[in-house]
Design a protein around this motif. Structure first.
Motif, PDB file in Angstrom:
ATOM      1  N   GLY A   1     108.557 -23.167  26.004  1.00 51.30           N
ATOM      2  CA  GLY A   1     108.690 -24.484  25.396  1.00 51.30           C
ATOM      3  C   GLY A   1     108.993 -24.468  23.920  1.00 51.30           C
ATOM      4  N   THR A   2     108.954 -23.311  23.269  1.00 49.72           N
ATOM      5  CA  THR A   2     109.269 -23.237  21.846  1.00 49.72           C
ATOM      6  C   THR A   2     110.786 -23.213  21.649  1.00 49.72           C
ATOM      7  OG1 THR A   2     109.099 -20.814  21.917  1.00 49.72           O
ATOM      8  CG2 THR A   2     107.118 -22.052  21.287  1.00 49.72           C
ATOM      9  N   PRO A   3     111.259 -23.475  20.425  1.00 53.81           N
ATOM     10  CA  PRO A   3     112.699 -23.573  20.199  1.00 53.81           C
ATOM     11  C   PRO A   3     113.426 -22.259  20.442  1.00 53.81           C
ATOM     12  CG  PRO A   3     111.493 -24.523  18.363  1.00 53.81           C
ATOM     13  CD  PRO A   3     110.503 -23.796  19.198  1.00 53.81           C
ATOM     14  N   LEU A   4     114.618 -22.348  20.978  1.00 53.80           N
ATOM     15  CA  LEU A   4     115.489 -21.186  21.076  1.00 53.80           C
ATOM     16  C   LEU A   4     115.816 -20.689  19.669  1.00 53.80           C
ATOM     17  CD1 LEU A   4     117.787 -22.515  23.892  1.00 53.80           C
ATOM     18  CD2 LEU A   4     116.408 -20.435  24.048  1.00 53.80           C
ATOM     19  N   ARG A   5     115.946 -19.370  19.541  1.00 54.52           N
ATOM     20  CA  ARG A   5     116.211 -18.770  18.234  1.00 54.52           C
ATOM     21  C   ARG A   5     117.609 -18.156  18.236  1.00 54.52           C
ATOM     22  NH1 ARG A   5     110.526 -15.358  18.052  1.00 54.52           N
ATOM     23  NH2 ARG A   5     109.113 -17.149  18.133  1.00 54.52           N
ATOM     24  N   VAL A   6     118.412 -18.557  17.261  1.00 52.61           N
ATOM     25  CA  VAL A   6     119.792 -18.091  17.209  1.00 52.61           C
ATOM     26  C   VAL A   6     120.095 -17.552  15.815  1.00 52.61           C
ATOM     27  CG1 VAL A   6     122.215 -18.692  17.545  1.00 52.61           C
ATOM     28  CG2 VAL A   6     120.456 -19.828  18.905  1.00 52.61           C
ATOM     29  N   LEU A   7     120.724 -16.402  15.761  1.00 53.01           N
ATOM     30  CA  LEU A   7     121.176 -15.804  14.511  1.00 53.01           C
ATOM     31  C   LEU A   7     122.692 -15.904  14.445  1.00 53.01           C
ATOM     32  CD1 LEU A   7     120.663 -14.101  11.932  1.00 53.01           C
ATOM     33  CD2 LEU A   7     120.824 -12.060  13.378  1.00 53.01           C
ATOM     34  N   VAL A   8     123.197 -16.482  13.357  1.00 53.67           N
ATOM     35  CA  VAL A   8     124.644 -16.616  13.150  1.00 53.67           C
ATOM     36  C   VAL A   8     125.075 -15.600  12.095  1.00 53.67           C
ATOM     37  CG1 VAL A   8     126.487 -18.131  12.333  1.00 53.67           C
ATOM     38  CG2 VAL A   8     124.662 -19.043  13.795  1.00 53.67           C
TER      39      VAL A   8
ATOM     40  N   ARG B   1     121.353 -26.379  14.950  1.00 52.72           N
ATOM     41  CA  ARG B   1     120.099 -27.086  14.638  1.00 52.72           C
ATOM     42  C   ARG B   1     120.105 -28.470  15.272  1.00 52.72           C
ATOM     43  NH1 ARG B   1     120.852 -24.781   9.083  1.00 52.72           N
ATOM     44  NH2 ARG B   1     119.497 -22.939   9.018  1.00 52.72           N
ATOM     45  N   TYR B   2     121.291 -29.040  15.405  1.00 49.95           N
ATOM     46  CA  TYR B   2     121.449 -30.336  16.054  1.00 49.95           C
ATOM     47  C   TYR B   2     120.945 -30.279  17.499  1.00 49.95           C
ATOM     48  CZ  TYR B   2     123.910 -34.883  16.161  1.00 49.95           C
ATOM     49  OH  TYR B   2     124.226 -36.218  16.193  1.00 49.95           O
ATOM     50  N   GLU B   3     120.995 -29.080  18.080  1.00 47.32           N
ATOM     51  CA  GLU B   3     120.481 -28.880  19.435  1.00 47.32           C
ATOM     52  C   GLU B   3     118.963 -28.725  19.459  1.00 47.32           C
ATOM     53  OE1 GLU B   3     122.321 -28.661  22.449  1.00 47.32           O
ATOM     54  OE2 GLU B   3     123.836 -29.547  21.124  1.00 47.32           O
ATOM     55  N   GLY B   4     118.355 -28.667  18.288  1.00 46.68           N
ATOM     56  CA  GLY B   4     116.913 -28.480  18.219  1.00 46.68           C
ATOM     57  C   GLY B   4     116.488 -27.038  18.161  1.00 46.68           C
ATOM     58  N   TRP B   5     117.416 -26.128  17.848  1.00 44.77           N
ATOM     59  CA  TRP B   5     117.126 -24.700  17.858  1.00 44.77           C
ATOM     60  C   TRP B   5     116.773 -24.210  16.462  1.00 44.77           C
ATOM     61  CZ3 TRP B   5     122.107 -23.115  21.007  1.00 44.77           C
ATOM     62  CH2 TRP B   5     122.028 -23.722  22.285  1.00 44.77           C
ATOM     63  N   GLU B   6     116.053 -23.102  16.410  1.00 48.96           N
ATOM     64  CA  GLU B   6     115.753 -22.446  15.145  1.00 48.96           C
ATOM     65  C   GLU B   6     116.900 -21.496  14.829  1.00 48.96           C
ATOM     66  OE1 GLU B   6     112.415 -19.536  13.029  1.00 48.96           O
ATOM     67  OE2 GLU B   6     112.034 -20.379  15.035  1.00 48.96           O
ATOM     68  N   VAL B   7     117.492 -21.660  13.659  1.00 53.79           N
ATOM     69  CA  VAL B   7     118.715 -20.922  13.338  1.00 53.79           C
ATOM     70  C   VAL B   7     118.586 -20.239  11.984  1.00 53.79           C
ATOM     71  CG1 VAL B   7     121.231 -21.055  13.116  1.00 53.79           C
ATOM     72  CG2 VAL B   7     120.020 -22.687  14.583  1.00 53.79           C
TER      73      VAL B   7
ATOM     74  N   ARG C   1     115.341  -8.533  13.068  1.00 54.50           N
ATOM     75  CA  ARG C   1     114.004  -7.942  13.218  1.00 54.50           C
ATOM     76  C   ARG C   1     112.925  -8.980  12.938  1.00 54.50           C
ATOM     77  NH1 ARG C   1     115.639  -2.533   9.903  1.00 54.50           N
ATOM     78  NH2 ARG C   1     116.537  -1.339  11.636  1.00 54.50           N
ATOM     79  N   GLU C   2     113.194  -9.901  12.002  1.00 53.11           N
ATOM     80  CA  GLU C   2     112.216 -10.928  11.659  1.00 53.11           C
ATOM     81  C   GLU C   2     112.216 -12.064  12.677  1.00 53.11           C
ATOM     82  OE1 GLU C   2     113.129 -12.254   7.745  1.00 53.11           O
ATOM     83  OE2 GLU C   2     112.699 -10.335   6.795  1.00 53.11           O
ATOM     84  N   LEU C   3     113.400 -12.505  13.055  1.00 55.72           N
ATOM     85  CA  LEU C   3     113.528 -13.672  13.932  1.00 55.72           C
ATOM     86  C   LEU C   3     113.333 -13.352  15.403  1.00 55.72           C
ATOM     87  CD1 LEU C   3     114.309 -16.715  14.118  1.00 55.72           C
ATOM     88  CD2 LEU C   3     116.697 -15.971  14.328  1.00 55.72           C
ATOM     89  N   MET C   4     113.736 -12.157  15.830  1.00 58.61           N
ATOM     90  CA  MET C   4     113.757 -11.789  17.248  1.00 58.61           C
ATOM     91  C   MET C   4     114.533 -12.851  18.031  1.00 58.61           C
ATOM     92  SD  MET C   4     112.413  -8.872  17.396  1.00 58.61           S
ATOM     93  CE  MET C   4     112.093  -8.591  19.121  1.00 58.61           C
ATOM     94  N   PRO C   5     115.843 -12.971  17.767  1.00 59.96           N
ATOM     95  CA  PRO C   5     116.625 -14.069  18.336  1.00 59.96           C
ATOM     96  C   PRO C   5     116.841 -13.946  19.836  1.00 59.96           C
ATOM     97  CG  PRO C   5     118.069 -12.500  17.255  1.00 59.96           C
ATOM     98  CD  PRO C   5     116.668 -12.071  16.943  1.00 59.96           C
ATOM     99  N   ASP C   6     117.059 -15.099  20.455  1.00 61.68           N
ATOM    100  CA  ASP C   6     117.436 -15.145  21.864  1.00 61.68           C
ATOM    101  C   ASP C   6     118.944 -14.975  22.009  1.00 61.68           C
ATOM    102  OD1 ASP C   6     114.750 -15.934  22.876  1.00 61.68           O
ATOM    103  OD2 ASP C   6     115.143 -17.684  21.637  1.00 61.68           O
ATOM    104  N   ALA C   7     119.681 -15.376  20.974  1.00 60.43           N
ATOM    105  CA  ALA C   7     121.141 -15.257  20.992  1.00 60.43           C
ATOM    106  C   ALA C   7     121.652 -14.977  19.587  1.00 60.43           C
ATOM    107  CB  ALA C   7     121.777 -16.530  21.544  1.00 60.43           C
ATOM    108  N   VAL C   8     122.797 -14.290  19.525  1.00 56.14           N
ATOM    109  CA  VAL C   8     123.447 -14.001  18.249  1.00 56.14           C
ATOM    110  C   VAL C   8     124.906 -14.403  18.357  1.00 56.14           C
ATOM    111  CG1 VAL C   8     124.063 -12.219  16.574  1.00 56.14           C
ATOM    112  CG2 VAL C   8     121.895 -12.062  17.808  1.00 56.14           C
ATOM    113  N   VAL C   9     125.353 -15.190  17.383  1.00 55.97           N
ATOM    114  CA  VAL C   9     126.778 -15.504  17.255  1.00 55.97           C
ATOM    115  C   VAL C   9     127.306 -14.534  16.208  1.00 55.97           C
ATOM    116  CG1 VAL C   9     128.493 -17.264  16.713  1.00 55.97           C
ATOM    117  CG2 VAL C   9     126.327 -17.921  17.804  1.00 55.97           C
ATOM    118  N   LEU C  10     128.177 -13.627  16.613  1.00 57.67           N
ATOM    119  CA  LEU C  10     128.475 -12.446  15.802  1.00 57.67           C
ATOM    120  C   LEU C  10     129.971 -12.300  15.524  1.00 57.67           C
ATOM    121  CD1 LEU C  10     127.481  -9.776  14.513  1.00 57.67           C
ATOM    122  CD2 LEU C  10     127.529  -8.768  16.813  1.00 57.67           C
TER     123      LEU C  10
END
Length: 252
Positions: free
Chosen positions: A22-29, A45-51, A65-74
């Motif tokens: 239930g916590t926000p998805l984490r994405v690294l751009v 962020r408009y989607e409610g995700w932590e970016v 390493r700090e964020l432990m993202p669920d997805a990366v836009v690379l």
């Protein structure tokens, strides 16, 4: 194209996605074009995700390493390395992370190289924000790293929860009674977790630009919130001297 932790129904109008807990998805751009990064981060962020964002490979690895993202836009082309090398480092620390490559290269062999390197999808520049968001949503759901939220608009930071429709706030399951202004102030903090907000930003958002008030009103209402949200508990509302205030979940 290339910052709470809060979950809520996205302003995009699409069904909200969150992590299984239930916590926000984490994405690294990761992109070396700051303007492009800011626009894309805003859409996510408009989607409610932590970016979070990074402009080079070394920063990307540190942020991951700090964020432990669920997805990366690379981005494939970075100033200090290439996206393929970054991907290898990311997968060492987080093998299940979803990776969406961005690149100006559109040749078939480049697409194949991206997928062969371990990328989950590949988008060429220029691209639409809607396409990137849609592909990320699809990747995360297929990977089992996201679920659709079926309840009403809700913000969650640590053990602090706000139901925006019912206008109810609880911490560790205990109901907290707030005045309308306290509610709006807390909502602004919860929509921007871990981000330091200046007094002027808070005044503009909570009291509106035409209020004409002084910064001391922010200090006053922050003190009211602390007495209700943090009283007898580990503090979540912190002062950053000379800058403003930040709401952070308690870490143990």
């Amino acid at each position: 194209m290339n910052t709470p932790s809060a979950t809520h129904t996205p302003r995009s109008g699409r069904p909200a996605l969150a992590r299984p807990d239930g916590t926000p998805l984490r994405v690294l751009v990761v992109d070396d074009d700051p303007d492009l990064s800011e626009v894309l981060c805003g859409a996510l962020r408009y989607e409610g995700w932590e970016v979070r964002m990074a402009g080079d490979g070394a920063t990307a690895v540190t942020q991951a390493r700090e964020l432990m993202p669920d997805a990366v836009v690379l981005d494939v082309m970075l100033p200090d390395t290439d996206g393929f090398a970054v991907l290898r480092s990311l997968r060492t620390a987080r093998p299940e992370v979803c990776v969406l490559f961005l690149t100006a290269r559109d040749a078939v062999e480049d697409r194949i190289a991206g997928i062969t390197a371990g990328g989950d999808d590949y988008v060429t520049k220029p691209f639409s924000l809607e396409e990137v968001v849609a592909r990320l949503r699809g990747l995360l759901r297929r990977a089992g790293m996201a679920r659709q939220l079926v309840d009403g608009p809700r913000l969650t930071v640590g053990d602090l929860t706000m139901d925006e429709e019912a206008r109810e706030v609880t911490r560790a399951g205990e109901l907290i009674e707030l005045s309308p202004t306290e509610f709006e102030l807390l909502r602004f903090l919860m929509r921007n977790p871990r981000r330091v907000l200046s007094k002027s930003q808070i005044l503009d958002r909570v009291w509106s630009y035409d209020f004409g008030g002084q910064a001391h009103v922010v200090e006053l209402y922050i003190s009211y919130l602390r007495k209700k949200v943090d009283a007898g508990r580990d503090p979540m509302i912190h002062t950053v001297r000379g800058v403003g205030y930040v709401l952070k979940p308690v870490t143990r």
